[in-house]
Design a protein around this motif. Structure first.
Motif, PDB file in Angstrom:
ATOM      1  N   PHE A  15       0.822  -1.216   0.000  1.00  0.00           N
ATOM      2  CA  PHE A  15       0.000   0.000   0.000  1.00  0.00           C
ATOM      3  C   PHE A  15       0.853   1.263   0.000  1.00  0.00           C
ATOM      4  N   THR A  16       2.086   1.156   0.517  1.00  0.00           N
ATOM      5  CA  THR A  16       2.989   2.304   0.479  1.00  0.00           C
ATOM      6  C   THR A  16       3.336   2.655  -0.957  1.00  0.00           C
ATOM      7  N   ILE A  17       3.659   1.635  -1.740  1.00  0.00           N
ATOM      8  CA  ILE A  17       4.003   1.845  -3.151  1.00  0.00           C
ATOM      9  C   ILE A  17       2.849   2.518  -3.887  1.00  0.00           C
ATOM     10  N   GLY A  18       1.639   1.992  -3.660  1.00  0.00           N
ATOM     11  CA  GLY A  18       0.476   2.540  -4.348  1.00  0.00           C
ATOM     12  C   GLY A  18       0.107   3.932  -3.885  1.00  0.00           C
ATOM     13  N   SER A  19       0.024   4.126  -2.570  1.00  0.00           N
ATOM     14  CA  SER A  19      -0.438   5.404  -2.034  1.00  0.00           C
ATOM     15  C   SER A  19       0.525   6.538  -2.332  1.00  0.00           C
ATOM     16  N   PHE A  20       1.809   6.306  -2.122  1.00  0.00           N
ATOM     17  CA  PHE A  20       2.765   7.387  -2.327  1.00  0.00           C
ATOM     18  C   PHE A  20       2.872   7.758  -3.802  1.00  0.00           C
ATOM     19  N   GLY A  21       2.849   6.752  -4.664  1.00  0.00           N
ATOM     20  CA  GLY A  21       2.910   7.058  -6.088  1.00  0.00           C
ATOM     21  C   GLY A  21       1.712   7.881  -6.517  1.00  0.00           C
ATOM     22  N   SER A  22       0.523   7.472  -6.066  1.00  0.00           N
ATOM     23  CA  SER A  22      -0.699   8.156  -6.451  1.00  0.00           C
ATOM     24  C   SER A  22      -0.791   9.546  -5.826  1.00  0.00           C
ATOM     25  N   LYS A  23      -0.534   9.630  -4.529  1.00  0.00           N
ATOM     26  CA  LYS A  23      -0.711  10.906  -3.830  1.00  0.00           C
ATOM     27  C   LYS A  23       0.295  11.961  -4.264  1.00  0.00           C
ATOM     28  N   ILE A  24       1.522  11.545  -4.542  1.00  0.00           N
ATOM     29  CA  ILE A  24       2.530  12.515  -4.977  1.00  0.00           C
ATOM     30  C   ILE A  24       2.122  13.154  -6.301  1.00  0.00           C
ATOM     31  N   ILE A  25       1.651  12.316  -7.238  1.00  0.00           N
ATOM     32  CA  ILE A  25       1.208  12.845  -8.535  1.00  0.00           C
ATOM     33  C   ILE A  25       0.027  13.796  -8.343  1.00  0.00           C
ATOM     34  N   SER A  26      -0.958  13.372  -7.530  1.00  0.00           N
ATOM     35  CA  SER A  26      -2.131  14.210  -7.279  1.00  0.00           C
ATOM     36  C   SER A  26      -1.736  15.513  -6.599  1.00  0.00           C
ATOM     37  N   PHE A  27      -0.789  15.417  -5.676  1.00  0.00           N
ATOM     38  CA  PHE A  27      -0.325  16.577  -4.929  1.00  0.00           C
ATOM     39  C   PHE A  27       0.294  17.606  -5.868  1.00  0.00           C
ATOM     40  N   LEU A  28       1.061  17.123  -6.836  1.00  0.00           N
ATOM     41  CA  LEU A  28       1.727  18.024  -7.773  1.00  0.00           C
ATOM     42  C   LEU A  28       0.750  18.687  -8.741  1.00  0.00           C
ATOM     43  N   MET A  29      -0.468  18.135  -8.822  1.00  0.00           N
ATOM     44  CA  MET A  29      -1.471  18.691  -9.732  1.00  0.00           C
ATOM     45  C   MET A  29      -2.246  19.860  -9.117  1.00  0.00           C
ATOM     46  N   VAL A  30      -2.145  20.032  -7.801  1.00  0.00           N
ATOM     47  CA  VAL A  30      -2.913  21.080  -7.122  1.00  0.00           C
ATOM     48  C   VAL A  30      -2.658  22.475  -7.703  1.00  0.00           C
ATOM     49  N   PRO A  31      -1.386  22.872  -7.955  1.00  0.00           N
ATOM     50  CA  PRO A  31      -1.170  24.200  -8.549  1.00  0.00           C
ATOM     51  C   PRO A  31      -1.893  24.386  -9.881  1.00  0.00           C
ATOM     52  N   LEU A  32      -2.017  23.308 -10.674  1.00  0.00           N
ATOM     53  CA  LEU A  32      -2.741  23.405 -11.954  1.00  0.00           C
ATOM     54  C   LEU A  32      -4.214  23.695 -11.713  1.00  0.00           C
TER      55      LEU A  32
END
Length: 466
Positions: A15-32
């Motif tokens: 779940f670490t692999i999945g959550s961190f990969g997904s959340k980091i990408i989503s997090f970087l999209m916030v400024p957009l």
């Protein structure tokens, strides 16, 4: 004990692999999102998503909560569990479809067709996704959940970049992207996870009666959680306007960092809590994991409080920047929410769902009362404070009642002191002052929440005796 920990660590790793990969990408999209969408557009879509979160437990009769419990019970066939659940999902989808048409015909819904279509398909896909996630957990197929989650995030973000930046589709592009992402996730779960083979719409043993006996009391729990987590947005919109809700919704993006760490552990723990439950906690497995989970939650929260404004300055554009003022209380509320959910999984293990609902309802009622008062006085910050109070009440009540069923080996006095230091730090952060005192409180939070064995090892290496 070693076997228990090995299973838990394995699932945490996945779940670490999945959550961190997904959340980091989503997090970087916030400024957009904050740069392209107006506060009113973001606020409206957020309310649609929040409405879906409310409709799922009500229309599905919280059947998703029963899937994991019955799916891990050897007295029931897994195929019967998921088949029963899917038939309930289909009835819920039909009910919603007819309901939207009737409400639209009689002009009860003052929304454009674009928003209503998004609401309907968002409900359909999220309902299936929620059920598939817990079903795959019961089959110990965590890797399928992880990969499908990463796919969903990647497709959603890629689609958003194309539709928002290239085709300039605005809020419609945002809604389409979110729908495409979760559609890919559900498709992967059904096909690659081979779950479609287990689903029978006609020839199966209908076990809806025992499953609904378990899940129906949890409807009020899910609704109450929704009230704690989401109702403040509706009240804030009513009192301060849709733009205020847009800013408040963006404020949740920083607490998402903490939620990511919590969800990694909780997804793995929800399996172990049922499989390894011991009312006496003889080997300290449950109490030890509670302490570790609390330490990680409290520590990350305290750290994020120290860097709240620097993070906000990167994520939030223009009018959205004021959202930083809501973050401290939302972070603390996220801590209480996570710990309360940890304890909720223990209630699930002993099938005491009524107490879970009761504690959540009490917390949500107090949250609602506080929302009307504090939002009127303090605006969005008042909404964040009310959320924290609601979750704190729920956690306190669950901790109290849990003593009837299990004696967790936890040093409660130290734990409560650590929580108190964190609350004090959050109030100082709101004023953006007293940084040195905040730093001291951060150290205290760590020292009073860290597991005793870990602290002794660290001090031992430093040749310090306690």
């Amino acid at each position: 004990m070693k076997k228990k920990n090995k299973s838990l660590v394995k699932n945490i790793g996945l779940f670490t692999i999945g959550s961190f990969g997904s959340k980091i990408i989503s997090f970087l999209m916030v400024p957009l999102y904050t740069a392209v969408l107006s506060t009113s557009e973001y606020g409206t879509v957020d309310l649609m998503m929040s409405t879906v979160q409310l409709l799922i437990p009500i229309l599905l009769l919280s059947i998703q909560d029963a899937i994991l419990r019955f799916g891990m019970d050897d007295n029931f066939e897994k195929e019967d569990v998921i088949s029963t659940s899917f038939n309930i999902i289909l009835k819920a989808i039909l009910f919603l479809f007819v309901g939207i048409i009737i409400l639209k015909l009689f002009n009860f819904l003052n929304l454009s067709n674009d928003y209503l279509i998004f609401l309907f398909f968002s409900f359909v896909l999220n309902a299936i996704n929620n059920c598939m996630n817990v079903y795959l957990k019961s089959k110990n197929k965590a890797s399928i959940i992880v990969v499908s989650g990463i796919l969903c995030t990647f497709i959603t973000c890629l689609s958003n970049i194309i539709l928002l930046l290239v085709f300039k589709m605005g809020v419609n592009g945002f809604m389409i992207s979110n729908t495409i992402g979760i559609f890919i996730q559900v498709t992967y779960q059904l096909l690659v996870g081979k779950s479609y083979k287990d689903i029978h719409l006609l020839n199966y043993n209908n076990i809806s009666k025992p499953m609904l006996n378990y899940s129906i009391p949890l409807i009020s729990n899910s609704v109450a959680w929704w009230v704690n987590n989401v109702s403040d947005r509706y009240i804030l919109t009513w009192i301060k306007g849709i733009s205020a809700n847009g800013i408040y919704s963006v404020a949740y993006k920083i607490p998402t960092i903490l939620t990511t760490f919590q969800s990694v552990f909780f997804n793995a723990w929800s399996i172990s809590a049922i499989a390894e439950f011991d009312s006496e906690d003889k080997d300290g497995f449950i109490g030890g994991n509670y302490t570790i989970y609390s330490f990680v939650s409290l520590g990350i929260c305290s750290f994020l409080l120290l860097f709240n404004i620097p993070i906000a300055s990167v994520l939030y554009s223009g009018k959205y920047f004021t959202a930083w003022k809501c973050v401290p209380f939302l972070l603390v509320g996220t801590v209480f929410n996570g710990i309360a959910q940890f304890e909720g999984s223990l209630y699930a293990a002993v099938k005491e769902t009524k107490i879970v609902s009761l504690t959540t309802i009490i917390g949500s009622l107090i949250n609602t009362v506080c929302n009307f008062l504090f939002i009127f006085l303090f605006g969005a910050i008042g909404a964040a404070l009310s959320t924290t109070i609601g979750y704190c009440i729920t956690w306190g009540l669950r901790t109290f009642f849990l003593q009837r069923f299990i004696r967790m080996k936890v040093y409660w006095k130290k734990h409560i002191l650590a929580v108190s230091f964190l609350i004090a730090q959050s109030f100082l952060t709101i004023f953006n002052d007293f940084y040195m005192i905040q730093l001291v409180l951060f150290v205290f939070v760590i020292l009073f929440s860290i597991p005793s064995k870990t602290l002794k090892k660290i001090l031992g290496r430093l040749n310090i005796k306690i």
